[in-house]
Design a protein around this motif. Structure first.
Motif, PDB file in Angstrom:
ATOM      1  N   LEU A   1      11.699  -5.701   9.743  1.00  0.00           N
ATOM      2  CA  LEU A   1      10.387  -6.346   9.714  1.00  0.00           C
ATOM      3  C   LEU A   1       9.291  -5.438  10.248  1.00  0.00           C
ATOM      4  N   ARG A   2       9.557  -4.719  11.318  1.00  0.00           N
ATOM      5  CA  ARG A   2       8.533  -3.833  11.885  1.00  0.00           C
ATOM      6  C   ARG A   2       8.081  -2.791  10.865  1.00  0.00           C
TER       7      ARG A   2
ATOM      8  N   ARG B   1       1.831   0.526   7.736  1.00  0.00           N
ATOM      9  CA  ARG B   1       1.233   1.107   6.538  1.00  0.00           C
ATOM     10  C   ARG B   1       1.974   2.405   6.234  1.00  0.00           C
ATOM     11  N   VAL B   2       2.506   2.512   5.035  1.00  0.00           N
ATOM     12  CA  VAL B   2       3.314   3.674   4.670  1.00  0.00           C
ATOM     13  C   VAL B   2       2.876   4.247   3.327  1.00  0.00           C
ATOM     14  N   ALA B   3       3.200   5.514   3.145  1.00  0.00           N
ATOM     15  CA  ALA B   3       3.073   6.171   1.847  1.00  0.00           C
ATOM     16  C   ALA B   3       4.475   6.188   1.255  1.00  0.00           C
ATOM     17  N   VAL B   4       4.602   5.793   0.004  1.00  0.00           N
ATOM     18  CA  VAL B   4       5.904   5.792  -0.655  1.00  0.00           C
ATOM     19  C   VAL B   4       6.099   7.145  -1.332  1.00  0.00           C
ATOM     20  N   LEU B   5       7.175   7.837  -0.947  1.00  0.00           N
ATOM     21  CA  LEU B   5       7.502   9.154  -1.479  1.00  0.00           C
ATOM     22  C   LEU B   5       8.743   9.046  -2.345  1.00  0.00           C
ATOM     23  N   ALA B   6       8.793   9.812  -3.418  1.00  0.00           N
ATOM     24  CA  ALA B   6       9.927   9.744  -4.342  1.00  0.00           C
ATOM     25  C   ALA B   6      10.670  11.075  -4.393  1.00  0.00           C
ATOM     26  N   VAL B   7      11.996  10.964  -4.398  1.00  0.00           N
ATOM     27  CA  VAL B   7      12.874  12.106  -4.644  1.00  0.00           C
ATOM     28  C   VAL B   7      13.833  11.658  -5.717  1.00  0.00           C
ATOM     29  N   GLY B   8      13.633  12.146  -6.913  1.00  0.00           N
ATOM     30  CA  GLY B   8      14.446  11.679  -8.031  1.00  0.00           C
ATOM     31  C   GLY B   8      14.246  10.189  -8.221  1.00  0.00           C
ATOM     32  N   GLU B   9      15.333   9.433  -8.177  1.00  0.00           N
ATOM     33  CA  GLU B   9      15.265   7.983  -8.347  1.00  0.00           C
ATOM     34  C   GLU B   9      15.094   7.235  -7.023  1.00  0.00           C
ATOM     35  N   GLU B  10      15.193   7.945  -5.901  1.00  0.00           N
ATOM     36  CA  GLU B  10      15.105   7.290  -4.589  1.00  0.00           C
ATOM     37  C   GLU B  10      13.672   7.251  -4.089  1.00  0.00           C
TER      38      GLU B  10
ATOM     39  N   SER C   1       1.466   9.409  10.466  1.00  0.00           N
ATOM     40  CA  SER C   1       2.111  10.706  10.649  1.00  0.00           C
ATOM     41  C   SER C   1       1.733  11.700   9.552  1.00  0.00           C
ATOM     42  N   ILE C   2       0.938  11.274   8.581  1.00  0.00           N
ATOM     43  CA  ILE C   2       0.512  12.147   7.479  1.00  0.00           C
ATOM     44  C   ILE C   2      -0.913  12.602   7.742  1.00  0.00           C
ATOM     45  N   GLN C   3      -1.083  13.905   7.865  1.00  0.00           N
ATOM     46  CA  GLN C   3      -2.405  14.452   8.145  1.00  0.00           C
ATOM     47  C   GLN C   3      -3.213  14.610   6.860  1.00  0.00           C
ATOM     48  N   GLU C   4      -2.558  15.041   5.784  1.00  0.00           N
ATOM     49  CA  GLU C   4      -3.265  15.277   4.529  1.00  0.00           C
ATOM     50  C   GLU C   4      -2.258  15.317   3.388  1.00  0.00           C
ATOM     51  N   ILE C   5      -2.684  14.861   2.228  1.00  0.00           N
ATOM     52  CA  ILE C   5      -1.868  14.959   1.019  1.00  0.00           C
ATOM     53  C   ILE C   5      -2.617  15.846   0.047  1.00  0.00           C
ATOM     54  N   VAL C   6      -1.933  16.869  -0.448  1.00  0.00           N
ATOM     55  CA  VAL C   6      -2.540  17.835  -1.361  1.00  0.00           C
ATOM     56  C   VAL C   6      -1.671  17.938  -2.607  1.00  0.00           C
ATOM     57  N   ARG C   7      -2.295  17.812  -3.776  1.00  0.00           N
ATOM     58  CA  ARG C   7      -1.545  17.999  -5.028  1.00  0.00           C
ATOM     59  C   ARG C   7      -1.390  19.499  -5.278  1.00  0.00           C
ATOM     60  N   VAL C   8      -0.148  19.931  -5.474  1.00  0.00           N
ATOM     61  CA  VAL C   8       0.155  21.348  -5.677  1.00  0.00           C
ATOM     62  C   VAL C   8       0.853  21.507  -7.020  1.00  0.00           C
ATOM     63  N   ARG C   9       0.320  22.375  -7.844  1.00  0.00           N
ATOM     64  CA  ARG C   9       0.983  22.687  -9.119  1.00  0.00           C
ATOM     65  C   ARG C   9       2.102  23.698  -8.857  1.00  0.00           C
ATOM     66  N   ARG C  10       3.124  23.622  -9.671  1.00  0.00           N
ATOM     67  CA  ARG C  10       4.265  24.528  -9.519  1.00  0.00           C
ATOM     68  C   ARG C  10       3.824  25.990  -9.501  1.00  0.00           C
TER      69      ARG C  10
END
Length: 67
Positions: free
Chosen positions: A7-8, A13-22, A30-39
């Motif tokens: 419940l806690r 408030r969270v950011a949902v991160l994906a790794v494959g299907e998970e 705990s997230i300072q910044e999100i940056v989109r990075v191209r390969r």
């Protein structure tokens, strides 16, 4: 998709991160910044991946390597 969490965690408030299907939740405080990075922007320096963000070299850690 069904996610089960204490419940806690549900109230945080969270950011949902994906790794494959998970999917994982990371607390927003705990997230300072999100940056989109191209390969193509990822470089290998001293056998580790890094990216240049506003003129500063930032080391990358792949989420898949942590789980």
């Amino acid at each position: 998709m069904r996610m089960t969490a204490p419940l806690r965690t549900v109230l945080a408030r969270v950011a949902v991160l994906a790794v494959g299907e998970e999917r994982f939740g990371a607390p927003l405080h705990s997230i300072q910044e999100i940056v989109r990075v191209r390969r193509a922007e990822i470089s290998t320096l001293r056998s580790a991946d890094a990216v240049l963000v506003r003129g500063e070299v930032v080391p990358l850690t792949r989420l898949a390597a942590l789980v």
